[in-house]
Design a protein around this motif. Structure first.
Motif, PDB file in Angstrom:
ATOM      1  N   ALA A   1      -2.919   3.141 -14.118  1.00 53.85           N
ATOM      2  CA  ALA A   1      -1.574   1.747 -14.120  1.00 53.85           C
ATOM      3  C   ALA A   1      -2.447   0.511 -14.143  1.00 53.85           C
ATOM      4  N   ARG A   2      -1.806   0.076 -14.100  1.00 51.29           N
ATOM      5  CA  ARG A   2      -1.889  -1.565 -14.257  1.00 51.29           C
ATOM      6  C   ARG A   2      -0.565  -2.556 -12.553  1.00 51.29           C
ATOM      7  N   VAL A   3      -1.057  -2.677 -11.665  1.00 52.91           N
ATOM      8  CA  VAL A   3      -0.502  -3.424 -10.605  1.00 52.91           C
ATOM      9  C   VAL A   3       0.477  -4.103 -11.210  1.00 52.91           C
ATOM     10  N   PRO A   4       0.925  -5.523 -11.861  1.00 54.85           N
ATOM     11  CA  PRO A   4       1.539  -6.060 -12.261  1.00 54.85           C
ATOM     12  C   PRO A   4       2.626  -5.087 -13.107  1.00 54.85           C
ATOM     13  N   GLU A   5       2.991  -4.256 -13.744  1.00 60.82           N
ATOM     14  CA  GLU A   5       3.136  -3.474 -14.247  1.00 60.82           C
ATOM     15  C   GLU A   5       4.566  -3.193 -13.605  1.00 60.82           C
ATOM     16  N   LEU A   6       3.298  -1.764 -12.454  1.00 57.39           N
ATOM     17  CA  LEU A   6       3.924  -1.298 -11.290  1.00 57.39           C
ATOM     18  C   LEU A   6       5.488  -2.016 -10.571  1.00 57.39           C
ATOM     19  N   VAL A   7       5.006  -3.378 -10.316  1.00 57.60           N
ATOM     20  CA  VAL A   7       5.619  -3.893  -9.517  1.00 57.60           C
ATOM     21  C   VAL A   7       6.946  -4.472 -10.141  1.00 57.60           C
ATOM     22  N   ARG A   8       6.277  -5.194 -11.665  1.00 58.80           N
ATOM     23  CA  ARG A   8       8.199  -5.573 -12.109  1.00 58.80           C
ATOM     24  C   ARG A   8       8.569  -4.449 -12.484  1.00 58.80           C
ATOM     25  N   GLY A   9       8.087  -3.255 -12.787  1.00 51.04           N
ATOM     26  CA  GLY A   9       8.984  -2.049 -13.191  1.00 51.04           C
ATOM     27  C   GLY A   9       9.784  -1.754 -11.530  1.00 51.04           C
ATOM     28  N   ALA A  10       9.682  -1.527 -11.009  1.00 52.40           N
ATOM     29  CA  ALA A  10      10.117  -0.619 -10.037  1.00 52.40           C
ATOM     30  C   ALA A  10      11.100  -1.996  -9.433  1.00 52.40           C
ATOM     31  N   PRO A  11      12.742  -1.193  -8.435  1.00 50.68           N
ATOM     32  CA  PRO A  11      14.006  -1.915  -8.310  1.00 50.68           C
ATOM     33  C   PRO A  11      13.299  -3.054  -7.757  1.00 50.68           C
ATOM     34  N   ARG A  12      14.277  -3.695  -7.491  1.00 44.88           N
ATOM     35  CA  ARG A  12      13.959  -5.080  -6.623  1.00 44.88           C
ATOM     36  C   ARG A  12      14.419  -4.304  -5.119  1.00 44.88           C
ATOM     37  N   GLY A  13      13.902  -5.079  -4.568  1.00 43.66           N
ATOM     38  CA  GLY A  13      13.664  -4.810  -2.501  1.00 43.66           C
ATOM     39  C   GLY A  13      13.226  -3.141  -2.573  1.00 43.66           C
ATOM     40  N   HIS A  14      12.580  -2.951  -3.294  1.00 42.08           N
ATOM     41  CA  HIS A  14      11.696  -1.368  -3.712  1.00 42.08           C
ATOM     42  C   HIS A  14      11.139  -1.783  -2.191  1.00 42.08           C
ATOM     43  N   GLY A  15      10.092  -0.989  -1.272  1.00 32.86           N
ATOM     44  CA  GLY A  15       9.149  -0.779  -0.723  1.00 32.86           C
ATOM     45  C   GLY A  15       8.787   0.926  -0.501  1.00 32.86           C
ATOM     46  N   GLY A  16       7.398   0.279  -0.222  1.00 36.76           N
ATOM     47  CA  GLY A  16       6.894   2.034  -0.955  1.00 36.76           C
ATOM     48  C   GLY A  16       6.102   2.381  -1.362  1.00 36.76           C
ATOM     49  N   ALA A  17       5.453   3.699  -1.885  1.00 42.63           N
ATOM     50  CA  ALA A  17       4.781   3.732  -3.134  1.00 42.63           C
ATOM     51  C   ALA A  17       5.456   3.676  -4.286  1.00 42.63           C
ATOM     52  N   LEU A  18       4.676   2.547  -4.850  1.00 44.43           N
ATOM     53  CA  LEU A  18       4.796   2.355  -7.153  1.00 44.43           C
ATOM     54  C   LEU A  18       4.046   3.697  -7.427  1.00 44.43           C
ATOM     55  N   TRP A  19       2.721   3.576  -6.531  1.00 46.95           N
ATOM     56  CA  TRP A  19       1.890   4.941  -7.906  1.00 46.95           C
ATOM     57  C   TRP A  19       1.464   5.213  -6.754  1.00 46.95           C
ATOM     58  N   ARG A  20       1.093   6.849  -7.200  1.00 45.86           N
ATOM     59  CA  ARG A  20      -0.135   7.582  -6.327  1.00 45.86           C
ATOM     60  C   ARG A  20      -1.172   8.804  -7.822  1.00 45.86           C
ATOM     61  N   LEU A  21      -2.419   8.544  -7.150  1.00 40.43           N
ATOM     62  CA  LEU A  21      -3.228   9.091  -7.954  1.00 40.43           C
ATOM     63  C   LEU A  21      -2.285  10.604  -7.943  1.00 40.43           C
ATOM     64  N   ALA A  22      -2.533  11.054  -9.195  1.00 37.48           N
ATOM     65  CA  ALA A  22      -2.079  12.807  -8.995  1.00 37.48           C
ATOM     66  C   ALA A  22      -2.734  14.007  -9.410  1.00 37.48           C
ATOM     67  N   ALA A  23      -3.813  13.441 -10.341  1.00 41.21           N
ATOM     68  CA  ALA A  23      -4.875  14.845 -10.636  1.00 41.21           C
ATOM     69  C   ALA A  23      -4.875  15.553  -9.996  1.00 41.21           C
TER      70      ALA A  23
END
Length: 158
Positions: free
Chosen positions: A10-32
């Protein structure tokens, strides 16, 4: 051990930009599946907090990736700014909160052990009155109305 999920996950800046406005909580989690670690990228909305709690089983490493806020560890308040790395030893009381810009951080810890029988979290008080239920995985009460993921462990909420 090789896995199709190795490399850049993951790339954190892209996760933040891609999240719905005002969204809080987990943007990504390790799933292997065959992992020994759990990791989550969490975003707290401005003014949001993860309530004070004690993690009895796991040390947690926190890396602040964006925004600003604070941590209270065993009663001592510390500033949480981008680049800060904080170790939260198991058994320590901790609370985390976001300032006016919100707070984004990565948590890394050993994969949670299997479920054990313990006294559950208290579900009375302000959170219960507002219809917020605790996370089914870690028991942390949901602090943000409409949150889809637990801000503590990243588990999808009902």
């Amino acid at each position: 051990m090789s896995s199709s999920s190795t490399g850049v996950l993951a790339r954190v800046p892209e996760l933040v930009r891609g999240a719905p406005r005002g969204h809080g909580g987990a943007l990504w989690r390790l799933a292997a599946r065959a992992r020994q670690l759990d990791a989550n990228v969490i975003r707290l909305r401005p003014g949001a907090t993860v309530a004070a709690h004690v993690e009895p089983d796991l040390d947690v490493l926190v890396y602040v990736t964006g925004g600003g806020g604070w941590l209270v560890v065993d009663g001592v308040r510390k500033e949480a700014l981008p680049g800060a790395v904080v170790w939260l030893p198991r058994g320590t009381a901790r609370e985390i909160g976001a300032d006016g810009d919100g707070l984004t951080y990565l948590t890394v810890h050993r994969r949670r052990p299997g479920l054990t029988i313990r006294r559950g979290p208290v579900t009375t008080g302000a959170g219960a009155q507002e219809g917020r239920e605790p996370c089914g995985e870690c028991g942390q009460p949901t602090r943000e109305p409409g949150a889809r993921f637990c801000a503590r462990c990243g588990t999808a909420l009902r």
